[in-house]
Design a protein around this motif. Structure first.
Motif, PDB file in Angstrom:
ATOM      1  N   CYS A   8      65.591   5.796  50.620  1.00  0.00           N
ATOM      2  CA  CYS A   8      67.112   6.620  50.306  1.00  0.00           C
ATOM      3  C   CYS A   8      67.393   7.639  51.312  1.00  0.00           C
ATOM      4  N   TRP A   9      66.565   8.476  51.835  1.00  0.00           N
ATOM      5  CA  TRP A   9      66.652   9.422  52.811  1.00  0.00           C
ATOM      6  C   TRP A   9      67.317   8.752  54.130  1.00  0.00           C
ATOM      7  N   ILE A  10      66.533   7.759  54.389  1.00  0.00           N
ATOM      8  CA  ILE A  10      66.894   7.397  55.676  1.00  0.00           C
ATOM      9  C   ILE A  10      68.131   6.688  55.691  1.00  0.00           C
ATOM     10  N   THR A  11      68.661   5.910  54.612  1.00  0.00           N
ATOM     11  CA  THR A  11      69.991   5.290  54.349  1.00  0.00           C
ATOM     12  C   THR A  11      71.057   6.462  54.627  1.00  0.00           C
ATOM     13  N   LEU A  12      71.109   7.445  54.115  1.00  0.00           N
ATOM     14  CA  LEU A  12      71.891   8.712  54.018  1.00  0.00           C
ATOM     15  C   LEU A  12      71.909   9.197  55.418  1.00  0.00           C
ATOM     16  N   LEU A  13      70.751   9.240  56.041  1.00  0.00           N
ATOM     17  CA  LEU A  13      70.409   9.696  57.439  1.00  0.00           C
ATOM     18  C   LEU A  13      71.341   8.798  58.418  1.00  0.00           C
ATOM     19  N   LEU A  14      71.219   7.542  58.209  1.00  0.00           N
ATOM     20  CA  LEU A  14      71.679   6.719  59.383  1.00  0.00           C
ATOM     21  C   LEU A  14      73.204   6.309  58.869  1.00  0.00           C
ATOM     22  N   TRP A  15      73.720   6.775  57.827  1.00  0.00           N
ATOM     23  CA  TRP A  15      74.897   6.006  57.336  1.00  0.00           C
ATOM     24  C   TRP A  15      75.951   6.358  58.178  1.00  0.00           C
ATOM     25  N   ASN A  16      76.164   7.654  58.900  1.00  0.00           N
ATOM     26  CA  ASN A  16      77.277   7.894  59.695  1.00  0.00           C
ATOM     27  C   ASN A  16      77.303   7.179  60.991  1.00  0.00           C
ATOM     28  N   PRO A  17      75.964   7.239  61.627  1.00  0.00           N
ATOM     29  CA  PRO A  17      75.959   6.454  62.880  1.00  0.00           C
ATOM     30  C   PRO A  17      75.797   4.986  62.857  1.00  0.00           C
ATOM     31  N   VAL A  18      75.383   4.559  61.890  1.00  0.00           N
ATOM     32  CA  VAL A  18      75.016   2.980  61.558  1.00  0.00           C
ATOM     33  C   VAL A  18      76.002   2.464  60.743  1.00  0.00           C
ATOM     34  N   GLY A  19      76.125   3.097  59.439  1.00  0.00           N
ATOM     35  CA  GLY A  19      76.982   2.273  58.525  1.00  0.00           C
ATOM     36  C   GLY A  19      78.440   2.298  58.869  1.00  0.00           C
ATOM     37  N   ASP A  20      78.940   3.308  59.174  1.00  0.00           N
ATOM     38  CA  ASP A  20      80.334   3.118  59.643  1.00  0.00           C
ATOM     39  C   ASP A  20      80.707   2.415  60.903  1.00  0.00           C
ATOM     40  N   TYR A  21      79.625   2.183  61.915  1.00  0.00           N
ATOM     41  CA  TYR A  21      80.010   1.502  62.917  1.00  0.00           C
ATOM     42  C   TYR A  21      79.595   0.137  62.500  1.00  0.00           C
ATOM     43  N   ILE A  22      78.810  -0.477  61.600  1.00  0.00           N
ATOM     44  CA  ILE A  22      78.813  -1.690  61.126  1.00  0.00           C
ATOM     45  C   ILE A  22      79.978  -2.194  60.307  1.00  0.00           C
ATOM     46  N   GLN A  23      80.581  -1.181  59.305  1.00  0.00           N
ATOM     47  CA  GLN A  23      81.501  -1.777  58.590  1.00  0.00           C
ATOM     48  C   GLN A  23      82.724  -1.919  59.625  1.00  0.00           C
ATOM     49  N   SER A  24      82.870  -0.991  60.411  1.00  0.00           N
ATOM     50  CA  SER A  24      84.303  -1.056  61.339  1.00  0.00           C
ATOM     51  C   SER A  24      84.060  -2.303  62.450  1.00  0.00           C
ATOM     52  N   ASN A  25      82.868  -2.909  62.306  1.00  0.00           N
ATOM     53  CA  ASN A  25      82.739  -3.914  63.481  1.00  0.00           C
ATOM     54  C   ASN A  25      82.090  -5.230  62.884  1.00  0.00           C
ATOM     55  N   SER A  26      82.408  -5.470  61.829  1.00  0.00           N
ATOM     56  CA  SER A  26      81.811  -6.408  60.664  1.00  0.00           C
ATOM     57  C   SER A  26      82.187  -7.926  61.326  1.00  0.00           C
ATOM     58  N   THR A  27      83.300  -7.981  61.956  1.00  0.00           N
ATOM     59  CA  THR A  27      83.699  -9.406  62.353  1.00  0.00           C
ATOM     60  C   THR A  27      82.928  -9.809  63.618  1.00  0.00           C
ATOM     61  N   SER A  28      81.854  -8.931  64.025  1.00  0.00           N
ATOM     62  CA  SER A  28      81.070  -9.336  65.345  1.00  0.00           C
ATOM     63  C   SER A  28      79.464  -9.777  64.740  1.00  0.00           C
ATOM     64  N   VAL A  29      79.577  -9.500  63.242  1.00  0.00           N
ATOM     65  CA  VAL A  29      78.110  -9.938  62.801  1.00  0.00           C
ATOM     66  C   VAL A  29      77.917 -11.114  61.995  1.00  0.00           C
ATOM     67  N   PRO A  30      78.739 -12.062  61.703  1.00  0.00           N
ATOM     68  CA  PRO A  30      78.685 -12.907  60.536  1.00  0.00           C
ATOM     69  C   PRO A  30      77.739 -14.035  60.909  1.00  0.00           C
ATOM     70  N   ALA A  31      77.745 -14.341  62.324  1.00  0.00           N
ATOM     71  CA  ALA A  31      77.193 -15.541  62.960  1.00  0.00           C
ATOM     72  C   ALA A  31      75.671 -15.346  62.568  1.00  0.00           C
ATOM     73  N   PHE A  32      75.106 -14.240  62.837  1.00  0.00           N
ATOM     74  CA  PHE A  32      73.578 -14.224  62.555  1.00  0.00           C
ATOM     75  C   PHE A  32      73.286 -13.615  61.150  1.00  0.00           C
ATOM     76  N   PHE A  33      74.119 -12.856  60.503  1.00  0.00           N
ATOM     77  CA  PHE A  33      73.657 -12.313  59.151  1.00  0.00           C
ATOM     78  C   PHE A  33      74.139 -12.950  58.023  1.00  0.00           C
ATOM     79  N   GLN A  34      75.092 -13.949  58.377  1.00  0.00           N
ATOM     80  CA  GLN A  34      75.775 -14.428  56.697  1.00  0.00           C
ATOM     81  C   GLN A  34      75.169 -15.842  56.677  1.00  0.00           C
ATOM     82  N   GLU A  35      74.724 -16.564  57.640  1.00  0.00           N
ATOM     83  CA  GLU A  35      74.543 -17.804  57.369  1.00  0.00           C
ATOM     84  C   GLU A  35      72.740 -17.995  56.757  1.00  0.00           C
TER      85      GLU A  35
END
Length: 416
Positions: A344-371
């Protein structure tokens, strides 16, 4: 005075268990329709998801242990596992299978290593505390895609889950520091691969079973374990429903809501925590259904916590599996609490640098993570291939790290 206190505790324990059983029976009688539907729901989850997903890995792991593959990996990975986690190299096999396949295969394989006396009780308690983890299919497929409809959220859930698991693994190396340990291998100038093959050959000869006998016993043992898991899934599905019908979950929810307010968390998260305490899938689903006014970071943090905790349903499965050995359940339970808090703590700690970046660049991930392969019997071949390659990749990474550590150790030995 001590025998009297011991007798009182024993009688109170018996009374408590009896009252719980009586409450469950009365609740089923009062809510027969709800109990029946929840039982069918648990059975469907077991038959459509758990059984086809875990059966091949249970059988394969039993066969590999019979053929000495665990001993082979133990020789290769001894320089990595013992210094970092204070467990023998054979624990890397459990670690790879647990990371790839999820609950409760880590507990199952830890118990098997203990039965074969490849680890001590203390080492088993350390090992099961970090190898019994959630699998990628659950975090990406069920939670991120199924509940939140966004596969990219699975990335931060998985990152927090596995990083916190490694932190717990390192912390558990201090569990019973003076406890018994398996003796390290004797120094041997033979090339490491030759030694690994030699240990595998000796282990296969010591086992003595041919392939047909080994396959039959592996299938029998695996199906027995899966039937046990299915029974727990059905019973906890019924228990959660009757607690909801009796209004007990609402009572707990109000208490937890007050505690969440003290730590500046939204009190609305209490319902998902209550559901997740019993069953991780229900907890993650409840978190995904919270209103949009609650920030996504809090929802994912709670999902990470309940996923690491794994729910009473998985805890009951693990306790039942470990009961066949002398490995204690209490260290595992404490490690799961610690894992949930850190995740829980790590999720909140990483949300700003990781979570926002992942959601703003979601179009570049599906080939690996959605199949990800869908669940069910019609896709069992795809699931075996998918998770099999994940397990092989994890083992190869661990072997390379072990070889690197061994190489550095040899250089330092020659220098001094």
């Amino acid at each position: 005075m001590e025998p009297i206190n011991s007798s009182f505790r024993s009688r109170f324990h018996s009374l408590s268990l009896g009252m719980v059983a009586l409450f469950l029976v009365i609740s089923i009688i009062l809510f027969p329709e709800q109990a029946f539907q929840s039982s069918l729901k648990g059975l469907k989850v077991w038959w459509d998801v758990v059984f086809p997903a875990l059966l091949p890995f249970f059988i394969a792991s039993e066969i590999m242990m019979g053929f000495g593959v665990v001993h082979f990996l133990g020789v290769l990975l001894e320089p990595l596992m013992r210094p970092l986690f204070r467990v023998p190299g054979a624990g890397a096999f459990v670690m790879a299978m647990g990371l790839a396949s999820g609950y409760p295969i880590g507990a199952k394989l830890t118990a098997r290593l203990r039965e074969q006396e490849l680890i001590t009780r203390t080492e088993g308690e350390r090992l099961v505390s970090f190898t019994n983890t959630a699998d990628p299919l659950f975090m990406f497929g069920a939670v991120a895609v199924g509940f939140f409809h966004d596969a990219t959220l699975g990335i931060i859930i998985a990152i927090a889950h596995y990083i916190s698991s490694l932190i717990v693994a390192f912390m558990m190396r201090f569990h019973e520091p003076h406890g018994p340990a398996t003796p390290p291998p004797e120094p041997d100038p033979t090339f490491v691969l030759f030694r690994a093959f030699r240990e595998m050959h000796h282990a296969r000869l010591k086992d003595g079973r041919n392939f047909g006998q080994l396959m039959g016993e592996a299938i029998h043992s695996s199906i027995q374990t899966l039937l046990l898991i299915g029974g727990f899934l059905i019973m906890f599905s019924v228990l959660i429903e009757v607690l909801k019908q009796a209004g007990i979950t609402e009572l707990f929810s109000s208490v937890i809501g007050g505690l969440l307010t003290l730590v500046q968390f939204p009190s609305e998260l209490s319902g998902s925590i209550i559901a997740g305490v019993f069953e991780i899938t229900l907890g993650a689903q409840a978190a995904s259904q919270l209103p949009n006014s609650i920030h996504m970071a809090y929802k994912i943090a709670i999902v990470g916590a309940v996923t690491a905790w794994s729910g009473f349903s998985v805890h009951a499965q693990v306790a039942s599996i470990l009961s066949k050995t002398d490995i204690r359940y209490t260290p595992y339970c404490l490690a799961r609490i610690l894992h949930g808090i850190i995740a829980c703590w790590i999720t909140l700690l990483l949300w700003n640098p990781v979570g926002d970046y992942i959601q703003s660049n979601s179009t570049s991930v599906p080939a690996f993570f959605q199949e990800y392969p869908v669940t069910g019997w019609d896709s069992i071949a795809k699931q075996i291939s998918f998770f099999g390659w994940k397990m092989v990749s994890i083992v190869l990474i661990l072997v390379l790290l072990s070889i690197f550590i061994r190489f550095i150790h040899q250089i330092r030995t020659k220098q001094f």
